[in-house]
Scaffold this active site. Structure first.
Site, PDB file in Angstrom:
ATOM      1  N   GLU A   1     -14.444  -1.787  -8.454  1.00 32.79           N
ATOM      2  CA  GLU A   1     -13.920  -2.602  -9.269  1.00 32.79           C
ATOM      3  C   GLU A   1     -12.500  -2.317  -9.956  1.00 32.79           C
ATOM      4  O   GLU A   1     -11.563  -3.198  -9.972  1.00 32.79           O
ATOM      5  CB  GLU A   1     -14.972  -2.926 -10.572  1.00 32.79           C
ATOM      6  CG  GLU A   1     -16.585  -4.323 -10.016  1.00 32.79           C
ATOM      7  CD  GLU A   1     -17.668  -2.495  -9.604  1.00 32.79           C
ATOM      8  OE1 GLU A   1     -17.317  -1.746  -9.607  1.00 32.79           O
ATOM      9  OE2 GLU A   1     -18.715  -3.270  -9.552  1.00 32.79           O
TER      10      GLU A   1
ATOM     11  N   SER B   1       0.571   9.171  11.218  1.00 30.73           N
ATOM     12  CA  SER B   1       0.160   7.881  10.673  1.00 30.73           C
ATOM     13  C   SER B   1       1.320   6.789  10.371  1.00 30.73           C
ATOM     14  O   SER B   1       2.617   7.242  10.366  1.00 30.73           O
ATOM     15  CB  SER B   1      -0.597   7.686  10.113  1.00 30.73           C
ATOM     16  OG  SER B   1       0.533   7.909   8.695  1.00 30.73           O
TER      17      SER B   1
ATOM     18  N   ASP C   1      -2.830  18.819  11.249  1.00 32.41           N
ATOM     19  CA  ASP C   1      -2.438  19.094   9.951  1.00 32.41           C
ATOM     20  C   ASP C   1      -3.355  19.946   9.281  1.00 32.41           C
ATOM     21  O   ASP C   1      -4.738  20.137   9.407  1.00 32.41           O
ATOM     22  CB  ASP C   1      -2.903  17.352   9.390  1.00 32.41           C
ATOM     23  CG  ASP C   1      -1.929  16.686  10.665  1.00 32.41           C
ATOM     24  OD1 ASP C   1      -0.737  17.266  10.849  1.00 32.41           O
ATOM     25  OD2 ASP C   1      -2.030  15.316  10.702  1.00 32.41           O
TER      26      ASP C   1
ATOM     27  N   GLU D   1      -4.061  23.511  -1.505  1.00 34.32           N
ATOM     28  CA  GLU D   1      -5.577  22.576  -2.842  1.00 34.32           C
ATOM     29  C   GLU D   1      -6.977  23.857  -2.269  1.00 34.32           C
ATOM     30  O   GLU D   1      -7.203  23.988  -3.429  1.00 34.32           O
ATOM     31  CB  GLU D   1      -5.471  21.754  -1.808  1.00 34.32           C
ATOM     32  CG  GLU D   1      -7.381  21.164  -2.555  1.00 34.32           C
ATOM     33  CD  GLU D   1      -7.396  19.638  -1.825  1.00 34.32           C
ATOM     34  OE1 GLU D   1      -6.629  18.993  -1.844  1.00 34.32           O
ATOM     35  OE2 GLU D   1      -9.042  19.269  -1.527  1.00 34.32           O
TER      36      GLU D   1
ATOM     37  N   CYS E   1       1.372  18.724   3.172  1.00 29.32           N
ATOM     38  CA  CYS E   1       1.837  18.221   2.329  1.00 29.32           C
ATOM     39  C   CYS E   1       2.082  18.256   1.002  1.00 29.32           C
ATOM     40  O   CYS E   1       1.538  18.021   0.091  1.00 29.32           O
ATOM     41  CB  CYS E   1       2.206  16.774   2.505  1.00 29.32           C
ATOM     42  SG  CYS E   1       0.526  15.931   2.791  1.00 29.32           S
TER      43      CYS E   1
ATOM     44  N   HIS F   1       5.798   8.507  -0.644  1.00 27.68           N
ATOM     45  CA  HIS F   1       5.231   8.617  -1.916  1.00 27.68           C
ATOM     46  C   HIS F   1       5.451   7.358  -2.362  1.00 27.68           C
ATOM     47  O   HIS F   1       5.490   6.822  -3.276  1.00 27.68           O
ATOM     48  CB  HIS F   1       5.172   9.813  -2.740  1.00 27.68           C
ATOM     49  CG  HIS F   1       4.323  11.072  -2.366  1.00 27.68           C
ATOM     50  ND1 HIS F   1       5.432  11.339  -1.381  1.00 27.68           N
ATOM     51  CD2 HIS F   1       2.964  10.899  -1.754  1.00 27.68           C
ATOM     52  CE1 HIS F   1       4.544  12.903  -1.220  1.00 27.68           C
ATOM     53  NE2 HIS F   1       2.840  12.206  -1.020  1.00 27.68           N
TER      54      HIS F   1
ATOM     55  N   CYS G   1       5.517  13.170   5.488  1.00 28.62           N
ATOM     56  CA  CYS G   1       4.464  12.612   5.366  1.00 28.62           C
ATOM     57  C   CYS G   1       3.730  11.611   5.965  1.00 28.62           C
ATOM     58  O   CYS G   1       4.691  10.996   6.525  1.00 28.62           O
ATOM     59  CB  CYS G   1       3.065  13.006   3.751  1.00 28.62           C
ATOM     60  SG  CYS G   1       1.504  13.101   3.491  1.00 28.62           S
TER      61      CYS G   1
HETATM   62  N1  HCS Z   1      -1.058  13.237  10.427  1.00 26.69           N
HETATM   63  C1  HCS Z   1      -1.489  12.618   8.968  1.00 26.69           C
HETATM   64  C2  HCS Z   1      -1.187  14.180   8.017  1.00 26.69           C
HETATM   65  C3  HCS Z   1      -0.842  13.612   6.588  1.00 26.69           C
HETATM   66  S1  HCS Z   1      -1.121  15.010   5.534  1.00 26.69           S
HETATM   67  C4  HCS Z   1      -0.373  11.248   8.673  1.00 26.69           C
HETATM   68  O1  HCS Z   1       0.506  11.339   9.048  1.00 26.69           O
HETATM   69  O2  HCS Z   1      -1.006  10.264   8.118  1.00 26.69           O
HETATM   70 ZN    ZN Z   2       0.631  15.103   4.587  1.00 31.35          ZN
END
Ligand code: HCS
Ligand code: ZN
Ligand SMILES: CN1c2c(nc(N)[nH]c2=O)NC[C@@H]1CNc1ccc(C(=O)N[C@@H](CCC(=O)N[C@@H](CCC(=O)N[C@@H](CCC(=O)O)C(=O)O)C(=O)O)C(=O)O)cc1
Length: 755
Positions: free
Chosen positions: A24, A431, A597, A603, A641, A692, A724
């Site tokens: 929500e 992507s 990737d 992390e 990234c 970003h 990224c």
């Molecule tokens: N191959 C992925 C990596 C993201 S960290 C992308 O391009 O979204």
């Molecule tokens: Zn990335």
């Protein structure tokens, strides 16, 4: 022996998911950002969501009258809540942050040329917080009363709660500052905690929870002694207002880290799942219910621990961390295997476990619940698929050299001949924008409104569009765009044995964005190829090289809920072999570049220095196991990234990838220096486009970044790419940015050609 139940005799939790049982809050945030609802409607939606959560916690059995229930619920991020509460406006925006939601969104999301606060991972989790930006002129005051208001709001809903705020040591340890060490601002910050505590006391609060996980981590920028001193000062300032302090550290071993603070606080909440109890006889909230995974608690073992502790010191039952890292409610899942469900606990089930354990410590044992927990533990150990003979035999029989490729020089020569790429080749990270149309088609397919053939055609049309666009833009190495993937980890989990995916198991990643971590419950293998169809299709549409795209073993583990009955390294190797099978099939289908990737490599790095070498050994080893079977002429790429390159530079080298793309645009190519110092000798693509932000990087900006890169990295190693993937971006800005990127690469190519 007598037992003492500590300050929260009915049990407590340290935080609860805030996005809403049906997301929500996500919908309210995105509606407000779109302008579809006004401020009042947003506040009402957020309030209703918070109150629903409080009511739920009471219904699940937490006590409403003794500060057992934490009161928080940020709109966007809990570190941003502290920034707003104390008026710590970034220096670059001083005097320009409007009051109310507009100011909050400016800090969280940016506007025009004003960048938002940087986002970074919260400790070793997949949650991103907004990094406070401070400087020598930063002043702190009680500038915003949201924390007090939420305490009052909870009271109206019948809950005398426990306000939660990030403590001063952690706030400063996680901040960045120009020209000073953030921790040196403690003398200014601590009085603001005092002012907040006074306001809370005036509103009737009795306890405050200070979250100080920095005390159990090894962070740059402050020593343990400094952190302890600041945490103590913060606690004393809160106590001076007449409030009691629960110091919550969680996230690992508190033993040896918090003992000096015992006299300054009223109870310490510690993680007993990943660590042990600190020495002493002070009151504890014993975190025996795991806040970071979804496995049902072994109640017998937890009760033993609690009884032992409560005979020695006042002990209340709690979770090991906030429950914000797990989904709301297992009951929402209707298609998970019943047997698996019997092994699991999401946030609501964990609250019930806490309540049942608290009752049991007090002598009221819910026999049926304990029996079910016992049965789940036993059933899980013996269930088919948890141990798969074929997977285990394959791993046991790995030949020597299973993690090694041919020497780089040999690979490089073969790859240059096979790929025939220009200098400074251009590519993207994988992507392309995940348009609403794609997501809607996927949702319709899942609901049975669009058949599989129709859905597949939607995806193929998208792949065609993405390939045509890349050809038109003049990129050198193309991708298929990943439209078939709901998420770069979940999609893999859905195609591997040993995993289960949830329908509603959303966990906040940042702001309004969430992921559904899959559940890795058994031995992992890959029944059949699942990326080859898409990548081979893209390759069939172009004479340029199309790069295959896989998610690496460490990232698949980091962004899933992983079995806890064997070392992570063993599980990572199973995932690695499943990926090795996919790479072999991609090669057989004629794919000449494969990217694996590993954005989560950093992390999962343990918070404690002493645990890092072992982690880096198994994580790097798993990546190498996944990729070592590739022929020398197949070019293996990897992508990370984040910009903290220094911390893991040796590990990145150890991955032995032929080309590594890495985030660099936001940090203005800071990484090229350590790269140069390290003498990094394989292909590298420091990102030049910060994905970003919706901003289109201008030509001169790209030229400057590329000049820095070409000044430090040998031309023959350099690639040109964004930071990224583009999945969260829109097409307009993506096309404009990639056009500028390709043009800038062409100019840089000319410049290096004349050297
Ligand atoms: N191959 C992925 C990596 C993201 S960290 C992308 O391009 O979204
Ligand atoms: Zn990335
Ligand atoms: C790279 N990042 C990732 C991380 N962790 C991952 N597991 N995956 C990542 O990619 N960690 C670090 C970063 C974090 N970044 C992100 C970036 C973006 C998101 C994000 O956009 N999340 C989406 C949900 C994505 C998804 O799972 N989509 C599904 C379901 C979509 C959906 O909500 N469908 C609707 C119906 C469709 C409609 O009508 O619109 C529904 O179910 O109600 C899909 O595409 O099928 C988000 O919206 O939060 C997360 C982390």
């Amino acid at each position: 022996m007598t037992t003492t139940t500590g300050p929260f005799p009915g049990g407590t939790i340290l935080g609860y998911p805030r996005i809403g049982r049906r997301r929500e809050l996500k919908r309210a945030l995105e509606s407000h950002w779109r302008g579809a609802i006004d401020d009042a409607a947003f506040h009402e939606a957020a309030r209703a969501n918070r109150v629903a959560d409080l009511e739920r916690l009471v219904a699940l059995g937490l006590r409403a009258d003794d500060a057992s229930i934490p009161v928080e619920a940020a709109h966007y991020d809990h570190v941003l809540d502290a920034t707003l509460t104390f008026g710590a406006v970034p220096p670059r925006l001083r005097g320009r942050v409007p009051a109310g939601l507009a100011g909050e969104w400016l800090l969280a999301r940016g506007e025009g040329d004003d960048a938002p606060l940087e986002m970074t991972k919260w400790l070793d989790s997949n949650y991103h917080y907004l990094v406070p930006e401070l400087d020598a002129d930063t002043a702190f005051s009680l500038a915003d009363t949201r924390i007090v208001d939420r305490f009052v709001e909870a009271g109206r809903a019948g809950v005398h709660g426990r306000p939660v705020i990030v403590g001063p040591a952690t706030y400063l340890a996680l901040a960045k500052a120009e020209g000073i060490r953030p921790i040196d601002l403690a003398d200014r910050l601590v009085p603001a905690y005092g002012a907040l505590a006074e306001a809370l006391a005036a509103a009737g609060a009795s306890w405050v929870q200070l979250d100080e996980p920095a005390l159990v981590a090894d962070l740059d920028g402050a020593t343990l002694e400094e952190l302890q001193a600041v945490a103590r000062a913060g606690a004393e300032a809160v106590r001076a207002a007449g409030l009691q302090v629960l110091l919550h550290v969680g996230h690992g071993d508190a033993a040896g880290r918090v003992e000096p603070l015992a006299d300054a606080v009223d109870a310490i909440a510690v993680d007993l799942v990943r660590g042990s109890a600190p020495a002493g006889d002070g009151p504890l909230v014993a975190g025996v219910v795991h806040g970071r995974n979804v496995w049902r608690t072994d109640l017998d073992a937890a009760l033993d621990t609690l009884r032992w502790l409560s005979e020695r010191r006042p002990t209340s039952v709690g979770t090991s961390t906030s429950l914000q890292h797990v989904p709301h409610d297992l009951a929402a899942e209707t298609s998970l295997d019943e047997r698996l469900v019997s092994w699991l606990a999401f946030a609501d089930q964990k609250v019930e476990e806490v309540v049942a354990l608290a009752a049991a410590v007090a002598g009221d044992v819910d026999e049926a619940r304990f029996a079910a927990s016992r049965a789940a533990v036993a059933d899980r150990a013996a269930a088919p698929g948890v141990r798969d003979g074929a997977v285990r035999e394959r791993l046991a029989a790995l030949p020597a050299g299973a993690r090694d490729r041919a020497p780089y020089a040999e690979r490089d020569e073969q790859q240059r001949a096979a790929l025939d790429l220009p200098p400074l080749p251009t590519t993207t990270i994988g992507s392309f924008p995940q348009t609403g149309d794609i997501r809607v088609a996927r949702a319709r397919n899942a609901r049975g409104e669009l058949d599989d053939a129709g859905y597949r055609e939607v995806l193929r049309a998208e792949v065609r569009r993405v390939v045509e666009l890349q050809e038109e833009l003049g990129l050198d190495v193309l991708v298929h765009g990943e439209p078939e993937r709901n998420d770069m980890v979940q999609y893999f989990a859905e195609h591997f044995d040993g995993f289960a995916a949830t329908e509603h198991g959303w966990v906040q990643s940042y702001g309004s964005r969430a992921t559904r971590p899959s559940i890795l419950w058994g031995d992992v293998s890959r029944p059949e190829a699942f990326t080859v169809e898409w990548i081979a299709y893209a390759q069939s549409l172009t004479s340029k090289v199309v790069k295959g795209m896989l998610t690496g073993p460490v990232t698949i583990l980091a962004w899933s809920f992983v079995r806890d009955d064997q070392p992570l390294g063993d599980t990572a190797d199973q995932v690695a072999l499943a990926l090795a099978d996919e790479i072999a099939d991609l090669e057989a289908a004629g794919i000449r570049i494969v990217q694996v990737d590993e954005p989560a490599l950093r992390e999962l790095l343990p918070l404690r220095v002493e645990a890092r070498p072992a982690y880096l050994a198994w994580s790097v080893g798993a990546f190498r196991l996944a990729t070592a079977g590739a022929a020398p002429a197949t070019q293996i790429h990897t992508h990370l990234c984040y910009s903290e390159f220094n911390t893991v530079v040796d590990a990145i080298d150890g991955l032995d990838a032929d080309v590594t793309s890495i985030e660099a645009a936001r940090s203005k190519m800071e990484i090229v220096e350590p790269l140069q110092a390290h003498g990094y000798g394989r292909g590298i693509g420091p990102g030049v486009y910060d994905i970003h932000s919706p901003r289109v990087p201008a030509a001169d900006e790209l030229d400057a970044l590329l000049a820095t890169a070409t000044g430090a990295i040998p031309d023959r190693l350099l690639w040109v790419n964004p930071d990224c993937g583009l999945k969260t971006r829109g097409y307009d800005e993506t096309v404009a940015s990639l056009r500028n990127l390709v043009e800038a690469a062409a100019r840089a190519r000319e410049a290096v050609a004349v050297r």
